[in-house]
Motif scaffolding. Structure first.
Motif, mmCIF file in Angstrom:
data_model
loop_
_atom_site.group_PDB
_atom_site.id
_atom_site.type_symbol
_atom_site.label_atom_id
_atom_site.label_comp_id
_atom_site.label_asym_id
_atom_site.label_seq_id
_atom_site.Cartn_x
_atom_site.Cartn_y
_atom_site.Cartn_z
ATOM 1 N N UNK A 261 -3.732 -9.829 -6.321
ATOM 2 C CA UNK A 261 -3.960 -8.641 -7.146
ATOM 3 C C UNK A 261 -3.437 -8.854 -8.559
ATOM 4 N N UNK A 262 -2.267 -9.478 -8.667
ATOM 5 C CA UNK A 262 -1.664 -9.656 -9.992
ATOM 6 C C UNK A 262 -2.542 -10.497 -10.903
ATOM 7 N N UNK A 263 -3.043 -11.603 -10.402
ATOM 8 C CA UNK A 263 -3.911 -12.453 -11.232
ATOM 9 C C UNK A 263 -5.144 -11.677 -11.665
ATOM 10 N N UNK A 264 -5.710 -10.882 -10.760
ATOM 11 C CA UNK A 264 -6.875 -10.061 -11.101
ATOM 12 C C UNK A 264 -6.516 -9.030 -12.168
ATOM 13 N N UNK A 265 -5.355 -8.401 -12.037
ATOM 14 C CA UNK A 265 -4.928 -7.398 -13.009
ATOM 15 C C UNK A 265 -4.605 -8.034 -14.368
ATOM 16 N N UNK A 270 -4.104 -5.674 -17.341
ATOM 17 C CA UNK A 270 -3.296 -4.591 -16.779
ATOM 18 C C UNK A 270 -2.136 -5.115 -15.933
ATOM 19 N N UNK A 271 -1.625 -6.272 -16.249
ATOM 20 C CA UNK A 271 -0.617 -6.889 -15.398
ATOM 21 C C UNK A 271 0.696 -6.139 -15.309
ATOM 22 N N UNK A 272 1.110 -5.496 -16.399
ATOM 23 C CA UNK A 272 2.427 -4.865 -16.448
ATOM 24 C C UNK A 272 2.613 -3.818 -15.352
ATOM 25 N N UNK A 273 1.678 -2.897 -15.210
ATOM 26 C CA UNK A 273 1.846 -1.768 -14.280
ATOM 27 C C UNK A 273 1.939 -2.267 -12.846
ATOM 28 N N UNK A 299 -0.228 -0.653 -4.566
ATOM 29 C CA UNK A 299 -1.462 -0.677 -5.360
ATOM 30 C C UNK A 299 -1.821 0.705 -5.901
ATOM 31 N N UNK A 300 -1.681 1.723 -5.068
ATOM 32 C CA UNK A 300 -2.033 3.074 -5.484
ATOM 33 C C UNK A 300 -1.189 3.507 -6.676
ATOM 34 N N UNK A 301 0.108 3.191 -6.626
ATOM 35 C CA UNK A 301 0.990 3.562 -7.722
ATOM 36 C C UNK A 301 0.571 2.885 -9.025
ATOM 37 N N UNK A 302 -0.055 1.725 -8.915
ATOM 38 C CA UNK A 302 -0.516 0.997 -10.100
ATOM 39 C C UNK A 302 -1.941 1.385 -10.497
ATOM 40 N N UNK A 303 -2.529 2.374 -9.793
ATOM 41 C CA UNK A 303 -3.868 2.842 -10.139
ATOM 42 C C UNK A 303 -4.981 1.912 -9.702
ATOM 43 N N UNK A 304 -4.749 1.138 -8.633
ATOM 44 C CA UNK A 304 -5.741 0.163 -8.164
ATOM 45 C C UNK A 304 -6.487 0.726 -6.962
ATOM 46 N N UNK A 305 -7.808 0.726 -7.030
ATOM 47 C CA UNK A 305 -8.650 1.187 -5.926
ATOM 48 C C UNK A 305 -8.457 0.268 -4.723
ATOM 49 N N UNK A 306 -8.247 0.861 -3.537
ATOM 50 C CA UNK A 306 -7.916 0.060 -2.364
ATOM 51 C C UNK A 306 -9.074 -0.818 -1.909
ATOM 52 N N UNK A 307 -10.292 -0.330 -2.003
ATOM 53 C CA UNK A 307 -11.433 -1.169 -1.609
ATOM 54 C C UNK A 307 -11.537 -2.387 -2.523
ATOM 55 N N UNK A 308 -11.284 -2.177 -3.806
ATOM 56 C CA UNK A 308 -11.276 -3.301 -4.739
ATOM 57 C C UNK A 308 -10.143 -4.263 -4.386
ATOM 58 N N UNK A 309 -8.978 -3.718 -4.050
ATOM 59 C CA UNK A 309 -7.841 -4.560 -3.693
ATOM 60 C C UNK A 309 -8.156 -5.411 -2.469
#
Length: 369
Positions: A261-265, A270-273, A299-309
């Protein structure tokens, strides 16, 4: 709460630390003994040579007895890249000497006295592995960097140990720097929870460069080293007002989930959040990043959609990125995390953020604060 998270909480507890300190204090006073500091010093080792210079002031200021113990170099399992360590520590010690008003150490080999094996045996018995260390009544302090904790324990207001970016003056250096770090490194956690704010004060951009943890690169970490690191991080986190100790080690699947997830962000800017959400989760909230329900919360706290994750986690694209980062870090002469690079210069440790600021100022043609 599971045993997996309870043990680190006990180990890093300030209550336990204060109880141990009180136990030693009472034992000393009841026995009518003088407070005694034990210094484990390796002749010619840069951090030991710096510490030797600081000992007389500690002895005089706090009325301590100081016992010096000669030791040899740490075992390779505790210092897996000895050549890199030797090269780096020589440069780093010179910068530390300047920052703390001490003499340089290049070419200095002090006559410490004593037999190295006896010193090493006592060091091992007391639970440590490294050189340039102080043991004082149940607690370890590394070099001049950790004298701030020792002096606070001794009841004095210590000299400033770190040089932070000048938030009060509003000075901004601009520029950019890289940060190499591991999701399994508690020192990386402490740095990552501070570095973005510091970078904003500097007006600088950060390029995040995650790498695999040492253990996942087949580099063992001795038990004594693991114990010292988490205890030391507890003190450092407390000093910076960070929560720490409710730990759920992300080794293995947790790290892999996080890196995917981090590399994708990072690629999306958006890596910081996410990285702060992940590090807070595993180092202060006891979230098991290998379990979908817990990782979902991160992931949710960072605003990342779970299906995308879930789709991102299923890929292996991140592996090439983190390996490239590792190779780049090693090419720069560094092996551990967190490490930082400004231009062509690199430094190592969460307690070297002041040096990043100085280098950014120099790159911008300013006088360091």
């Amino acid at each position: 709460m599971s045993l997996k998270t309870l043990a680190p909480q006990v180990l890093t507890s300030s209550t336990l630390r204060n109880t141990v300190r009180l136990w030693h204090l009472l034992g000393r006073r009841l026995g009518g003994k003088t407070a005694t500091l034990h210094a484990f010093l390796e002749p010619g080792e840069p951090y030991s040579e710096l510490l030797i210079q600081a000992l007389p002031r500690l002895q005089e200021t706090y009325g301590l007895d100081v016992v010096r113990h000669c030791v040899g170099a740490p075992e390779r399992s505790a210092a897996p890249e000895p050549e890199m360590l030797a090269n780096w520590s020589s440069l780093d010690a010179e910068a530390l000497a300047h920052a703390h008003g001490l003499a340089g150490v290049k070419g200095v080999v002090s006559d410490i006295g004593g037999e190295a094996q006896a010193g090493a045996d006592l060091r091992r018995k007391l639970g440590h592995y490294a050189s340039g260390m102080i043991w004082f009544e149940g607690e370890w302090y590394w070099g001049v960097d950790r004298l701030v904790h020792l002096e606070r324990r001794l009841g004095a207001v210590p000299r400033q140990a770190l040089f932070e970016p000048p938030a009060e003056t509003g000075a901004r250096t601009g520029g950019s720097f890289e940060m190499f770090f591991s999701l399994r490194s508690p020192y990386s956690y402490i740095a990552l929870m501070r570095v973005f704010d510091l970078a904003r004060r500097w007006g600088a951009e950060i390029k995040l460069r995650p790498v695999l943890p040492m253990v996942m690169r087949a580099l063992p970490v001795p038990r004594e080293k693991r114990f010292y690191i988490v205890r030391d991080c507890a003190r450092e986190a407390e000093r910076f007002g960070l929560e720490f100790g409710n730990i759920c080690d992300p080794l293995g699947k947790g790290v892999e989930n996080g890196l995917a997830i981090l590399v994708d962000e990072i690629n999306a800017g958006r890596g910081e959040v996410f990285v702060q959400s992940f590090m807070r989760g595993v180092w202060s909230e006891g979230l098991d990043a290998s379990r979908p329900a817990r990782f979902y919360k991160i992931c949710k706290r960072a605003g990342i959609d779970w299906k995308h994750a879930e789709a991102v986690i299923a890929t292996q694209d991140w592996r090439e990125v983190v390996e490239t980062n590792r190779q780049d870090m090693f090419a720069g002469g560094h092996w551990g995390v967190p490490s930082f690079r400004v231009g062509t210069r690199m430094c190592f440790g969460q307690d070297r953020l002041w040096q990043v600021g100085e280098w950014l100022a120099e790159e911008a043609g300013q006088e360091p604060a």
